[in-house]
Design a protein around this motif. Structure first.
Motif, PDB file in Angstrom:
ATOM      1  N   THR A  48       0.782  -1.257   0.051  1.00 56.19           N
ATOM      2  CA  THR A  48       0.001   0.121   0.014  1.00 56.19           C
ATOM      3  C   THR A  48       0.887   1.176   0.181  1.00 56.19           C
ATOM      4  OG1 THR A  48      -1.666   1.215   1.474  1.00 56.19           O
ATOM      5  CG2 THR A  48       0.002  -0.358   2.468  1.00 56.19           C
TER       6      THR A  48
ATOM      7  N   TRP B   6      -3.045  -9.142   0.157  1.00 53.87           N
ATOM      8  CA  TRP B   6      -3.780  -7.999   0.430  1.00 53.87           C
ATOM      9  C   TRP B   6      -5.267  -8.168  -0.050  1.00 53.87           C
ATOM     10  CZ3 TRP B   6      -2.213  -3.238   3.099  1.00 53.87           C
ATOM     11  CH2 TRP B   6      -1.008  -3.295   3.431  1.00 53.87           C
TER      12      TRP B   6
ATOM     13  N   THR C 160      -8.688  -7.197  -1.630  1.00 56.66           N
ATOM     14  CA  THR C 160      -9.158  -5.981  -2.428  1.00 56.66           C
ATOM     15  C   THR C 160     -10.619  -5.879  -2.375  1.00 56.66           C
ATOM     16  OG1 THR C 160      -9.166  -7.635  -4.415  1.00 56.66           O
ATOM     17  CG2 THR C 160      -7.250  -6.074  -4.067  1.00 56.66           C
TER      18      THR C 160
ATOM     19  N   THR D  60     -12.692  -7.706  -4.003  1.00 51.62           N
ATOM     20  CA  THR D  60     -13.648  -7.920  -5.189  1.00 51.62           C
ATOM     21  C   THR D  60     -14.480  -9.396  -5.108  1.00 51.62           C
ATOM     22  OG1 THR D  60     -11.923  -9.280  -6.128  1.00 51.62           O
ATOM     23  CG2 THR D  60     -11.963  -6.861  -6.627  1.00 51.62           C
TER      24      THR D  60
ATOM     25  N   GLU E   5     -12.220 -12.318  -5.818  1.00 50.41           N
ATOM     26  CA  GLU E   5     -11.095 -12.732  -4.734  1.00 50.41           C
ATOM     27  C   GLU E   5     -12.264 -13.437  -3.798  1.00 50.41           C
ATOM     28  OE1 GLU E   5     -10.312  -9.703  -1.623  1.00 50.41           O
ATOM     29  OE2 GLU E   5      -8.285  -9.901  -1.994  1.00 50.41           O
TER      30      GLU E   5
ATOM     31  N   GLY F 187     -11.563  -4.225   1.535  1.00 56.66           N
ATOM     32  CA  GLY F 187     -10.767  -3.892   0.410  1.00 56.66           C
ATOM     33  C   GLY F 187     -10.725  -2.463  -0.168  1.00 56.66           C
ATOM     34  N   GLU F 188     -10.663  -2.191  -1.294  1.00 54.77           N
ATOM     35  CA  GLU F 188     -10.233  -1.036  -1.962  1.00 54.77           C
ATOM     36  C   GLU F 188     -11.160   0.047  -1.306  1.00 54.77           C
ATOM     37  OE1 GLU F 188      -7.095  -2.268  -3.677  1.00 54.77           O
ATOM     38  OE2 GLU F 188      -7.950  -0.030  -3.695  1.00 54.77           O
TER      39      GLU F 188
END
Ligand code: OXD
Ligand code: MN
Length: 590
Positions: free
Chosen positions: A2, A25, A27, A29, A32, A151-152
């Motif tokens: 990151t 890590w 995310t 989605t 994932e 996540g993101e």
């Protein structure tokens, strides 16, 4: 990796200590999530359920000694012991770090370390906060995907800021001798080792959103509470929001998803949250609540089309079941699901079930499911401003003494009622079930600081509210002398909520008693319900001896807090005793 230097530093430190084979890590989605699930199906952590009847549903069987929260192994590690209070186990932070550093050392060898950034609260809300969990459990990472915004989305809210709550988790060797759930409120840090169970391991839930958040909330002037949030729609379409605190496994999910038995009159319940409420006082002095979670981690046993049809429809897909039974057609099964145990049923430990062999599902078996697929989810559930709260409700299991519903005289009396709440214990935590203990505001296992200060915080918040929510106490669990429930509960609880709504609007009929305002005998809408008049009379009467004994138990509980207990609580306690004495004297005379 990151770009956030503080986060990268902490992840590097944790990796140096725990020595994982690889770092992933998250995310957040859907791809994932699918990969995590497939990995667990391959290694046996998950069993694929019948994909026709239960698409994207899986079963996890936990270690048999790791099935509930372990309150005796949960610690608040403040520098000063008094700041944790008699309500918490305490360990000196330096000692806690030393002991756990030894346990974490190399604990992830040969394992994948998942870095799970997550957001608690709606996207774009000023009330939402970021946490990051490091875990070596794919089951935990997958559950976090359901229970939080993961996540993101969390990393982008965090940006370059250092304002995140780090939580380090490892399954360790799952031995209760080496199991600790440690909170460091001064550093806003969580360390948990030795358990994969929800409340011990999904660190966003009890550890962050309640224990650490309650401590942050006190410093910042807001509230993190063990409460469901619902919207009650009336026949005109107007929705009134209420927040209700019940101890674990006492029907919060059922109440939050209730199918109203007064739907023909136009009363309907909308779900905002089923477990946790973060509440702020807005610029206009209005209390507003957000649900920090994105999913439900509900108790399975007892859930059926009769008791909670909305939950049953919610958990038909995209659900992880933990410790339920398994039918020969690969469907989940539990006691109280509404069908007989089928031939060839497998119990929660993976053995063939027989009627002599105990329960097929563990009493604290669970489902984890996204909130957005709940048919009764409120349109406002992700409103960044939260929903305005008009009533606060305390509830717990009490087979005697506490009436079906009562209203506090005012905010201070309501805080007192919550602070002295007695509750029968349940299977959500290890230990004896059905024992009455004081569980103030249903927060005894979750308040991250001294409860005397917590009561003071509640009193202080009341002073900032322009129109304070009314406070009520409910009890669906009263039993008659033969041990049968006096009140049908579930969808019929709408009748009590309707009275609460009428009280908010100033129309509900009530009588003033020694313990609070009780509905007058004709005040609860019983249209279409067969209920013996004696049952209602019993549930709406004041059991003076029971309350006098309750006041004595409260005295013992409050005394533990010494000088720190707010004088207002003692003041209300004295007033209650005096009112009870006065009313006993007058009833003796009559
Ligand atoms: C829960 C609990 O899981 O309270 O919500 O134990
Ligand atoms: Mn809970």
């Amino acid at each position: 990796m990151t770009g956030n230097a503080a986060l990268q530093r902490w992840v590097d430190d944790c990796a140096r200590l725990t020595k994982p084979e690889r770092i992933h890590w998250c995310t957040g989605t859907p791809e994932e999530y699918r990969d995590l699930i497939q990995t667990m199906v391959r290694d046996g952590t998950l069993i694929e359920l019948n994909q026709q009847s239960h698409p994207n549903c899986y079963l996890h069987r936990s270690h048999p000694n790791d099935v509930a929260r372990t309150e005796n192994l949960t610690f608040i590690c403040t520098t000063n012991k008094e700041d944790a209070g008699p309500n918490n186990n305490w360990m000196d932070p330096t000692e806690a770090k030393e002991r756990l550093t030894k346990l974490f050392d190399g604990s992830m060898k040969g394992r994948t370390m998942y870095v799970v950034p997550y957001l608690m609260g709606p996207v774009g809300s000023q009330y939402s906060r970021v946490g990051v969990e490091i875990t070596d459990s794919a089951y935990v990472a997958a559950n976090m995907y359901i229970m939080t915004r993961m996540g993101e989305v969390a990393l982008s809210q965090l940006g370059a800021s250092e304002d995140f709550v780090p939580g380090l988790h490892s399954l360790g060797d799952l031995s209760p001798e080496r199991r600790f759930i440690m909170h460091f409120p001064d550093e806003r840090l969580i360390w948990s080792i030795g358990s994969g169970y929800g409340g011990n391991a999904l660190l966003g839930k009890k550890c962050f959103a309640l224990r650490i958040a309650s401590s942050i909330a006190r410093q910042e002037g807001w509230m993190a509470e063990h409460m469901l949030i619902i919207g009650l729609e009336d026949p005109s379409g107007q929705v009134t929001y209420m927040a209700a605190a019940f101890p674990s496994a006492s029907g919060k999910t059922n109440l939050a998803m209730m199918v109203s038995s007064l739907s023909d009159q136009g009363y309907k319940v909308w779900t905002v949250g089923d477990d946790i409420a973060w509440m702020h006082v807005d610029e206009e002095g209005q209390l507003r609540a957000v649900n920090p979670e994105a999913g439900f981690f509900g108790v399975a046993p007892g859930t059926s089309y009769a008791t909670n049809p909305i939950a049953m429809d919610t958990i038909r897909e995209n659900t992880i079941f933990t410790n339920v039974g398994l039918t020969p057609s690969n469907e989940p099964w539990w006691e109280g699901i509404g069908s007989d145990p089928p031939e060839g049923l497998i119990n929660w430990q993976g053995n063939v079930w027989s009627s002599e062999g105990g329960r097929a599902a563990h009493p604290n078996s669970r489902f984890t499911v996204p909130a957005r697929q709940c048919p009764s989810i409120s349109k406002q559930w992700e409103d960044p401003r939260g929903v305005p709260i008009a009533a606060i409700i305390w509830g717990s299991r009490r087979s005697a003494v506490v009436p079906l519903v009562m209203q506090a005289f005012d905010w201070q009396h309501g805080v007192f009622l919550g602070s002295g709440m007695g509750a029968e214990t349940t299977a959500a935590a290890t230990g004896a079930v059905g024992v009455v203990r004081r569980d103030p505001m249903a927060m005894l296992p979750f308040c991250g600081y001294n409860m005397a200060d917590y009561f003071q915080h509640w009193l202080n918040i009341g002073k900032r509210l322009k129109k304070a929510p009314l406070i009520f106490r409910v009890n669906w669990f009263r039993k008659d002398k033969d041990g049968k429930f006096l009140w049908p509960g579930y969808g019929e609880n709408i009748r009590v909520l309707k009275w609460i709504l009428e009280r908010i609007r100033g129309s509900g009929r009530a009588v003033e008693t020694a313990i609070g305002f009780l509905p007058s005998q004709d005040a609860i809408d019983l249209n279409g319900l067969e209920l013996a008049p004696e049952a209602l009379r019993e549930m709406l009467s004041v059991d003076k001896t029971g309350w006098i004994n309750g006041a004595l138990a409260m005295e013992d509980f409050y005394s533990q807090f010494g000088e720190r207990l707010p004088r207002e609580i003692w003041e209300e306690h004295k007033k209650l005793r005096e009112r009870l004495q006065r009313s006993s004297a007058s009833s003796t005379k009559a």
